[in-house]
Design an enzyme around this catalytic site. Structure first.
Site, PDB file in Angstrom:
ATOM      1  N   ASP A  11       8.119   0.404  -3.362  1.00 46.64           N
ATOM      2  CA  ASP A  11       6.771   0.780  -2.934  1.00 46.64           C
ATOM      3  C   ASP A  11       6.412   2.037  -3.712  1.00 46.64           C
ATOM      4  OD1 ASP A  11       4.438   1.621  -1.737  1.00 46.64           O
ATOM      5  OD2 ASP A  11       5.348   2.091   0.203  1.00 46.64           O
ATOM      6  N   LYS A  73      -1.289   7.744  -8.529  1.00 45.97           N
ATOM      7  CA  LYS A  73      -1.641   6.340  -8.331  1.00 45.97           C
ATOM      8  C   LYS A  73      -3.153   6.132  -8.369  1.00 45.97           C
ATOM      9  CE  LYS A  73      -0.638   2.592  -5.045  1.00 45.97           C
ATOM     10  NZ  LYS A  73       0.162   2.261  -3.849  1.00 45.97           N
ATOM     11  N   GLU A 157       0.294  -4.978  -1.558  1.00 45.50           N
ATOM     12  CA  GLU A 157       0.893  -4.204  -0.465  1.00 45.50           C
ATOM     13  C   GLU A 157       0.714  -4.835   0.921  1.00 45.50           C
ATOM     14  OE1 GLU A 157      -0.738  -0.345  -1.101  1.00 45.50           O
ATOM     15  OE2 GLU A 157       0.497   0.032  -2.874  1.00 45.50           O
ATOM     16  N   ASP A 180      -4.024  -1.670   6.236  1.00 44.81           N
ATOM     17  CA  ASP A 180      -3.156  -0.794   5.448  1.00 44.81           C
ATOM     18  C   ASP A 180      -3.957   0.415   4.957  1.00 44.81           C
ATOM     19  OD1 ASP A 180      -1.450   0.437   3.701  1.00 44.81           O
ATOM     20  OD2 ASP A 180      -1.195  -1.270   2.363  1.00 44.81           O
TER      21      ASP A 180
END
Length: 572
Positions: A11, A73, A157, A180
């Site tokens: 992850d 990210k 994800e 999420d």
């Protein structure tokens, strides 16, 4: 793949990153030498070029804010200046890129795994937000390769989280939503689980919405109260700490300023409201109502906030499932997927989808969809196209991604030019095939059927020529502007039809003489074409009237041609 060679599940998060592996049939997350399973996604580049990663790097942020890189990210796969968020560091000044920074984090995770497993590893499954586009997925894959890893799968994800949740429920049939909300991104996915098969029914989200944004909002509140700068790293770190404490306690303090949970929730309300439209759209795309869902799964550190859990409860009308550790569910799912690919786990099948439609521009500037949105991947589809005008010697194929009716309103992912011999209109035949692999990366093949010559293109990060933030806007715009878009499509198609009809009508009238009815119908079509506003339905109706009126002309032309043929043969 060799079952004895472990594949890592990673992850690669905005705030924290984790790594796991399947050991003796069980997915486990691996801890570093300090016993921590979570590694801060931070990289510090010292003036002498020394690189530190993780908690050690994060401790440098207060002293070296412009040399400590966090939340990278949010930058990966994007061009400078896209997205609106401006980090306190400048990567070009540090002579590095988001891909290289991400690679350093992945190298660190690889080292953690090799230390724990006491063997070298070279393969990994890496997760990305469901709404990451092709450029961002490719950039993530390049980071893995730069870290010395073969990236065997790029996994969404929310899908990873659902996979982690469903491993012990292989005999059940369920529909679940995965909410999420992480440090930098938000995803909502609706999945169906039946007999060990996971299929994504729909996905929506925002690649620029997460806990980082709330941290900055709270930092602004603290800075205003204490007359400090909201850009001060100390204030930002305090905001993050206060936010976490208020998930447990009713009040927290910083420099003598008391902040209550109620104050935080007032600040956070507009932030959390931004997820509402995405949730409703995901349900609509899956053709489901909230009450038809079996579970609402919470994933991401931001879902620890009581406000977020209360909001999800109100929105979906049911208690969310918090059985999974929200910080670890995605890594656990990636590890399970890695186990499936290595052969260590064999009972689960994963079917993902593409979040936006893929197609090409056709004559008149229209979007022609080849792979519709929410198609299960891997997927392959194609169509045959022809030249729209006479003497055309090539066809420019613009590859598009998006949900709008007109090509100009969608993203251009790349283009291919296919040459062919000039000829009459409709003489060329070019087959176009789209192939989406399991990582969501697109390969395009265009073939001239006359020569069987192929032109291919793999869409990579450098091929994207639009601002990436359109991802979040694309579907909302397609809904909000649906009427206008459809009207413009109908107008364009009617205009092309009119431009084809009128020259043919003029030629027929020149041969057969005047027809008041046909002339009047043609005049009406021309009038509508010249109007500044586009009345699509009126033009379509006028085309039909002209087409109907010319039926008698067509019969007369055929009769005249037959008479002339008979005359030449001396039969009349």
């Amino acid at each position: 793949m060799n079952p004895n060679s472990p594949i890592l599940g990673i992850d690669l998060g905005t705030t924290n990153s984790l790594v796991g592996v399947v050991d003796s049939g069980f997915p486990i997350l691996l801890a570093d030498e300090n016993g921590s399973r979570s590694t801060p996604s931070a990289v510090c580049i010292a003036e002498d070029g020394t690189i530190t990663v993780g908690a050690v790097a994060l401790r440098q942020r207060a002293l070296h804010p412009t040399r400590t890189i966090t939340s990278v990210k949010r930058l990966i796969g994007r061009r400078p200046g896209e997205g609106g968020w401006v980090p306190p560091y400048v990567l070009s000044d540090l002579q590095t890129t988001p891909v290289e920074v991400s690679a350093e984090i992945l190298k660190h995770l690889k080292a953690v795994a090799e230390r724990a497993l006491e063997q070298s590893v070279s393969q990994a499954v890496i997760t990305v937000p469901a709404y990451f586009n092709d450029a961002q997925r490719n950039a993530t894959k390049r980071a893995g390769e730069l870290a010395g890893l073969e990236v065997v799968r790029i996994l969404s994800e929310p899908t990873a989280a659902a996979l982690a949740y469903g491993l012990d429920k292989l005999g059940e049939h369920q529909k679940v939503a995965v909410y999420d909300l992480g440090g930098g991104t938000f995803d909502i996915s609706v999945l169906e689980m039946r007999d060990g098969a996971f299929q994504v029914l729909s996905t929506a989200g925002d690649t620029q919405l997460g806990g980082d944004d709330l941290d900055r909002m709270l930092a602004g509140f603290i800075a205003e109260k204490l007359n400090l700068s909201a850009k001060d790293i100390r204030v930002l770190e305090a905001a993050e700490s206060v936010k976490k404490r208020l998930s447990v306690d009713e009040a927290a303090s910083f420099d003598g300023l008391d902040i209550t949970r109620a104050e935080l929730e007032k600040i956070a309300r507009p932030w959390i409201e931004c997820t509402r439209l995405h949730c409703l759209r995901a349900l609509s795309d899956a053709n489901l109502k909230a009450e038809q869902l079996d579970e609402i799964i919470l994933v991401g550190g931001s879902t620890r906030m009581p406000l977020v859990r209360e909001y999800v409860r109100e929105l979906f009308g049911r208690e969310p499932n918090t059985s999974q550790n929200p910080d670890e569910a995605i890594a656990l799912g990636a590890t399970i997927q890695a186990g499936i690919l290595s052969g260590s786990l064999r009972q689960v099948l994963l079917l993902d989808v593409t979040p936006l439609s893929l197609g090409i521009e056709t004559f008149g500037g229209l979007m022609n969809i080849i792979i519709p949105r929410n198609t299960t991947i891997p997927a392959k589809a194609g169509e045959m196209f022809t030249n729209a005008v006479a003497n055309q010697d090539s066809m420019l194929i613009r590859i598009l991604q998006g949900e709008r009716e007109l090509a100009k309103d969608n993203w251009e992912l790349g283009r291919i030019e296919v040459p062919f011999p000039p000829g009459p209109k409709g003489s060329a035949r070019v087959g176009v095939q789209f192939s989406l692999d399991a990582d969501g990366i697109l390969n395009v093949l265009a073939r001239d059927t006359a020569t069987n010559q192929d032109t291919t293109l793999e869409i990579s990060g450098t091929a994207i020529d639009v601002e990436d933030e359109r991802v979040e806007q694309m579907i909302a715009e397609s809904v909000d502007l649906a009427f206008e878009d459809m009207n413009e499509r109908i107008w364009t198609e009617a205009k092309l039809k009119a431009e084809e009809l009128l020259p043919a009508v003029d030629a027929a009238l020149a041969q057969l003489g005047e027809s008041v009815e046909v002339r009047a119908c043609a005049a009406e079509v021309r009038r509508l074409l010249d109007l500044p506003e586009h009345d699509a339905r009126a033009l379509k109706a006028a085309n039909q009237q002209l087409d109907d009126a010319t039926q008698s002309l067509a019969v007369m032309l055929i009769e005249r041609a037959m008479e002339e043929s008979l005359a030449r043969r001396g039969l009349v």
